[in-house]
Design a protein around this motif. Structure first.
Motif, PDB file in Angstrom:
ATOM      1  N   GLU A 321      -0.746  83.661 -71.498  1.00  0.00           N
ATOM      2  CA  GLU A 321      -0.155  83.401 -70.447  1.00  0.00           C
ATOM      3  C   GLU A 321      -1.398  82.739 -69.450  1.00  0.00           C
ATOM      4  O   GLU A 321      -1.173  82.053 -68.237  1.00  0.00           O
ATOM      5  CB  GLU A 321       0.037  84.709 -69.624  1.00  0.00           C
ATOM      6  CG  GLU A 321       1.081  85.568 -70.066  1.00  0.00           C
ATOM      7  CD  GLU A 321       1.259  86.844 -69.461  1.00  0.00           C
ATOM      8  OE1 GLU A 321       0.596  87.115 -68.687  1.00  0.00           O
ATOM      9  OE2 GLU A 321       2.312  87.826 -69.923  1.00  0.00           O
ATOM     10  N   ARG A 373      -7.237  85.438 -61.683  1.00  0.00           N
ATOM     11  CA  ARG A 373      -6.037  85.629 -62.256  1.00  0.00           C
ATOM     12  C   ARG A 373      -5.288  84.440 -61.746  1.00  0.00           C
ATOM     13  O   ARG A 373      -4.478  83.723 -62.408  1.00  0.00           O
ATOM     14  CB  ARG A 373      -5.424  86.938 -62.141  1.00  0.00           C
ATOM     15  CG  ARG A 373      -4.830  87.474 -61.077  1.00  0.00           C
ATOM     16  CD  ARG A 373      -4.058  88.781 -61.038  1.00  0.00           C
ATOM     17  NE  ARG A 373      -3.041  88.924 -62.037  1.00  0.00           N
ATOM     18  CZ  ARG A 373      -1.820  89.282 -61.477  1.00  0.00           C
ATOM     19  NH1 ARG A 373      -1.936  89.822 -60.272  1.00  0.00           N
ATOM     20  NH2 ARG A 373      -0.707  89.239 -62.175  1.00  0.00           N
ATOM     21  N   ARG A 374      -5.492  84.287 -60.480  1.00  0.00           N
ATOM     22  CA  ARG A 374      -4.421  83.029 -59.917  1.00  0.00           C
ATOM     23  C   ARG A 374      -4.825  81.628 -60.212  1.00  0.00           C
ATOM     24  O   ARG A 374      -4.188  80.829 -60.043  1.00  0.00           O
ATOM     25  CB  ARG A 374      -4.473  83.343 -58.302  1.00  0.00           C
ATOM     26  CG  ARG A 374      -3.507  84.561 -57.825  1.00  0.00           C
ATOM     27  CD  ARG A 374      -3.445  84.593 -56.278  1.00  0.00           C
ATOM     28  NE  ARG A 374      -2.802  85.659 -56.006  1.00  0.00           N
ATOM     29  CZ  ARG A 374      -2.141  85.924 -54.717  1.00  0.00           C
ATOM     30  NH1 ARG A 374      -2.208  84.997 -53.963  1.00  0.00           N
ATOM     31  NH2 ARG A 374      -1.872  87.218 -54.503  1.00  0.00           N
ATOM     32  N   GLU A 378      -7.791  84.930 -67.886  1.00  0.00           N
ATOM     33  CA  GLU A 378      -7.475  86.208 -68.597  1.00  0.00           C
ATOM     34  C   GLU A 378      -8.596  86.936 -68.894  1.00  0.00           C
ATOM     35  O   GLU A 378      -9.568  86.268 -69.380  1.00  0.00           O
ATOM     36  CB  GLU A 378      -6.701  85.848 -70.026  1.00  0.00           C
ATOM     37  CG  GLU A 378      -5.351  85.517 -69.877  1.00  0.00           C
ATOM     38  CD  GLU A 378      -4.605  85.616 -71.172  1.00  0.00           C
ATOM     39  OE1 GLU A 378      -4.981  86.275 -72.143  1.00  0.00           O
ATOM     40  OE2 GLU A 378      -3.432  84.925 -71.153  1.00  0.00           O
ATOM     41  N   THR A 580      -3.883  89.050 -66.649  1.00  0.00           N
ATOM     42  CA  THR A 580      -3.486  87.902 -66.722  1.00  0.00           C
ATOM     43  C   THR A 580      -2.848  87.234 -65.524  1.00  0.00           C
ATOM     44  O   THR A 580      -2.597  87.863 -64.830  1.00  0.00           O
ATOM     45  CB  THR A 580      -2.583  87.568 -68.251  1.00  0.00           C
ATOM     46  OG1 THR A 580      -1.490  88.101 -67.645  1.00  0.00           O
ATOM     47  CG2 THR A 580      -3.118  88.577 -69.078  1.00  0.00           C
ATOM     48  N   PRO A 581      -2.548  85.772 -65.685  1.00  0.00           N
ATOM     49  CA  PRO A 581      -2.123  85.283 -64.395  1.00  0.00           C
ATOM     50  C   PRO A 581      -0.611  85.838 -63.989  1.00  0.00           C
ATOM     51  O   PRO A 581      -0.070  85.805 -62.888  1.00  0.00           O
ATOM     52  CB  PRO A 581      -2.023  83.764 -64.944  1.00  0.00           C
ATOM     53  CG  PRO A 581      -2.968  83.473 -65.729  1.00  0.00           C
ATOM     54  CD  PRO A 581      -3.137  84.755 -66.524  1.00  0.00           C
ATOM     55  N   GLU A 582       0.126  86.524 -65.337  1.00  0.00           N
ATOM     56  CA  GLU A 582       1.323  86.902 -64.986  1.00  0.00           C
ATOM     57  C   GLU A 582       1.626  88.675 -65.056  1.00  0.00           C
ATOM     58  O   GLU A 582       2.656  88.994 -64.745  1.00  0.00           O
ATOM     59  CB  GLU A 582       2.284  86.181 -65.931  1.00  0.00           C
ATOM     60  CG  GLU A 582       2.479  84.523 -65.844  1.00  0.00           C
ATOM     61  CD  GLU A 582       3.365  84.035 -66.744  1.00  0.00           C
ATOM     62  OE1 GLU A 582       4.184  84.699 -67.500  1.00  0.00           O
ATOM     63  OE2 GLU A 582       3.108  82.676 -67.010  1.00  0.00           O
ATOM     64  N   SER A 583       0.611  89.103 -65.785  1.00  0.00           N
ATOM     65  CA  SER A 583       0.860  90.360 -66.163  1.00  0.00           C
ATOM     66  C   SER A 583      -0.465  91.200 -65.703  1.00  0.00           C
ATOM     67  O   SER A 583      -1.546  90.846 -65.850  1.00  0.00           O
ATOM     68  CB  SER A 583       1.142  90.760 -67.592  1.00  0.00           C
ATOM     69  OG  SER A 583       2.238  89.622 -67.963  1.00  0.00           O
TER      70      SER A 583
END
Length: 601
Positions: A321, A373-374, A378, A580-583
């Motif tokens: 991600e 993270r944005r 990661e 992570t950027p998504e989780s």
């Protein structure tokens, strides 16, 4: 010279500083009436807008009756106290904003103590007097007692008072008067705050308080010119923290007007400004005349109280991600953060892929992690730990927090019991006029890690808790944190509703059906204290005697979803938060169940 006033607006979080600045910008005519302006316009950072708090100090200026009033908006949250400490030296006085109902809170005491030590003569603004339960007279008495407790001198005790409603845009000198604008506040600033006495004819001396970064201009240093004049094209000397000197040239100068920086050719002593041309400048350093390279006293910043280990992501889902995965990329990002985040510390560890990151509190560290993270990073982080010191007598000491809790009376007993279980010492208790109780404690910082969520549950969401660093005190022994054990996935796969339905009676689940998990991932909290290894990917065995369509529908409780702060609060010492950027996932530090069992023996 321009007629100038330099002030900072300081207060506890949510007492209305940024909203008040909105009104000052509007009513001074700095922002035209027809121009659209976002609410809390000074909170321009995306995270600030989402959270409704100020994270980074910012400068603005308004013109009132021919006088330029430079205003610095400061954070009100204790974790960003480093931002406040840096900018207080830039200004000549402060507006101390206090909520007309809540009164002085922990951060009010912190910022006032710093301001009084610098010799400022504060103007007290009792804000939100339009609240139905406002008690301005009692709050004024509490503010006076706070000045006395902090050792204010006789002049500082004669502080002027302005009553205001920042939201509705009016101020007055007496709460019984009527007003429809902020004129009394503006007049009080001009009357009570002295113009800067800095000498424009002396050799140049400017101290940098904070930094910005511009994609085209590079590093932008923001500070105050304490002596002399600064012009575009001038050759200057930069005196660094370690005493070394280097030559530089002023490429651009900016003054502040409203929400914008305006390019100018010259800045005189007493004014705040932004300057470019020095790519390696740091907060606290001094820009000097080449013939008189004398450094100003460095800005003292309080030490961090909390640390965690930040590592390269090593989970089975690593690299799926994010864009920035390596220890070199993470270290470069942390080094960039250190250039302006002066309350942060980063140290290498004995592992090349891990770094020890220390800050003022959970929010201070989690804001950095959220920004990373944005940006596409990661990583994984360990449980936060307080920074323990040994005093001159060889005794172990730890950071203590001053905690103010306001909760409905029926829940106060539960809160007091929980705080005492966590080694908290009650220092004050009072009944508020609205039926709530206000209780103050002195408690170890580590005892508050993971408690906020429990506190909201105990008070049914009606409680408010404010904290601020108090001092280092004697170590108070072991404190129990999380009561429930972890529910850990046995193997990688997609979760099924059939499996989760049979497991949900064992505890609280953090995942829903159809989510991919890996072995060693923490997917729930056990009702009991032991670790429970489960298989959430198990499906129903079908045969010619039965099918999935013949059973009743499965009813699943909605899973608990963690924000970054709550995840960091929740984990135990043998767990990590994978970011992570998504989780945001929770995991065991040792993923393999057999190896974990062997190491525990």
């Amino acid at each position: 010279m321009k007629d100038i006033r330099n002030i900072a607006i300081v207060a506890h979080v949510d007492h209305g500083k940024t909203t008040m600045i909105d009104q000052m910008l509007r009513q001074s005519g700095t922002i035209q009436a027809h121009r659209e302006m976002a609410e809390r316009a000074m909170d321009s950072n995306q995270l600030e807008q989402e959270r409704g708090i100020t994270i980074v100090s910012k400068c603005t200026a308004v013109i009132y009756k021919g006088t330029e009033i430079n205003i610095v908006d400061t954070p009100g949250h204790a974790d960003f106290g480093g931002e406040v400490e840096r900018v207080l030296k830039m200004v000549d006085s402060v507006l101390l904003v206090v909520d007309a109902f809540e009164g002085p809170m922990p951060q009010t005491k912190f910022v006032l103590r710093r301001s009084l030590a610098l010799g400022h003569q504060p103007i007290v603004v009792i804000n939100k007097i339009d609240r139905p339960n406002a008690r301005p007279d009692e709050v004024l008495d509490e503010v006076f007692d706070l000045f006395v407790d902090l050792g204010a001198n006789d002049d500082q005790l004669e502080f002027p008072v302005v009553y205001a409603s920042g939201r509705d845009g009016y101020a007055m000198l007496d709460p019984n008067e009527e007003s429809d604008d902020m004129t009394p506040l503006f007049d009080a600033i001009l009357r009570e705050i002295k113009p800067p006495g800095d000498d424009p004819e002396a050799p140049l001396k400017m101290q940098v308080a904070t930094l910005n970064y511009d994609d085209y201009m590079g590093r932008v240093a923001i500070g105050r010119v304490f002596a002399g004049r600064m012009r575009v094209g001038d050759k200057v000397v930069l005196v660094r923290r370690d005493g070394t000197k280097s030559n530089a040239k002023i490429t651009k100068l900016f003054s502040f007007v409203g929400l914008e920086k305006v390019e100018t050719e010259m800045i005189e002593a007493g004014d705040l400004c932004a300057v470019t041309g020095m790519d390696d400048i740091l907060p606290g350093e001094t820009i000097c005349d080449p013939d008189h390279p004398v450094s100003m006293d460095m800005i003292e910043i309080g030490e961090p109280t909390l640390s965690m280990i930040l590592m390269v992501n090593t989970s089975p889902f690593a690299g799926q991600e994010g864009k920035f995965l390596t220890s070199r990329q993470i270290r470069e990002r942390l080094d960039r953060e250190l250039e302006h985040n002066v309350a942060l510390r980063v140290e290498d560890t004995d592992r090349p892929e891990a770094f020890k990151v220390s800050g003022r509190g959970e929010l201070h560290l989690s804001v950095l992690l959220e920004q990373m993270r944005r940006e596409g990073f990661e990583m994984q982080v360990s449980q936060p730990e307080v920074i323990v010191r040994v005093d001159e007598n060889g005794k172990k000491t730890e950071p203590l927090e001053e905690v103010v809790i306001e909760a409905p009376s029926e829940y106060a007993g539960t809160v007091i019991r929980k705080m005492q279980e966590r080694k908290g010492e009650m220092t004050h208790m009072m009944q508020n006029s609205d039926g709530t109780q206000r209780v103050e404690f002195l408690i170890p910082s580590r005892a508050l890690i993971g408690y906020r969520t429990e506190f909201l549950t105990d008070t049914r969401g009606a409680g408010i808790m404010h904290t601020n660093f108090h001092s280092y005190g004697e170590y108070r022994g072991d404190i129990e944190r999380r009561r429930g054990g972890a529910m850990v996935a046995l193997e990688q796969g997609a979760t099924t509703a059939y499996s989760l339905f049979s497991l949900q009676d064992r505890g609280t689940m953090f995942v829903g059906p159809g989510e991919t998990v890996y072995g060693g991932q923490v997917i729930g909290e056990n009702n009991r204290e032991n670790e429970l290894v489960i298989n959430p990917t198990k499906g129903k065995k079908l045969s010619n005697m039965r099918s999935s369509g013949t059973d009743e529908a499965l009813t699943l409780a909605p899973p608990v979803r963690f924000s970054l702060e709550k995840a960091i609060e929740f984990i135990s010492e043998d767990e990590y938060v994978e970011i992570t950027p998504e989780s945001i996932r929770l995991r065991k530090s040792v993923l393999h169940h057999g190896k974990r069992k062997a190491s525990s023996r």
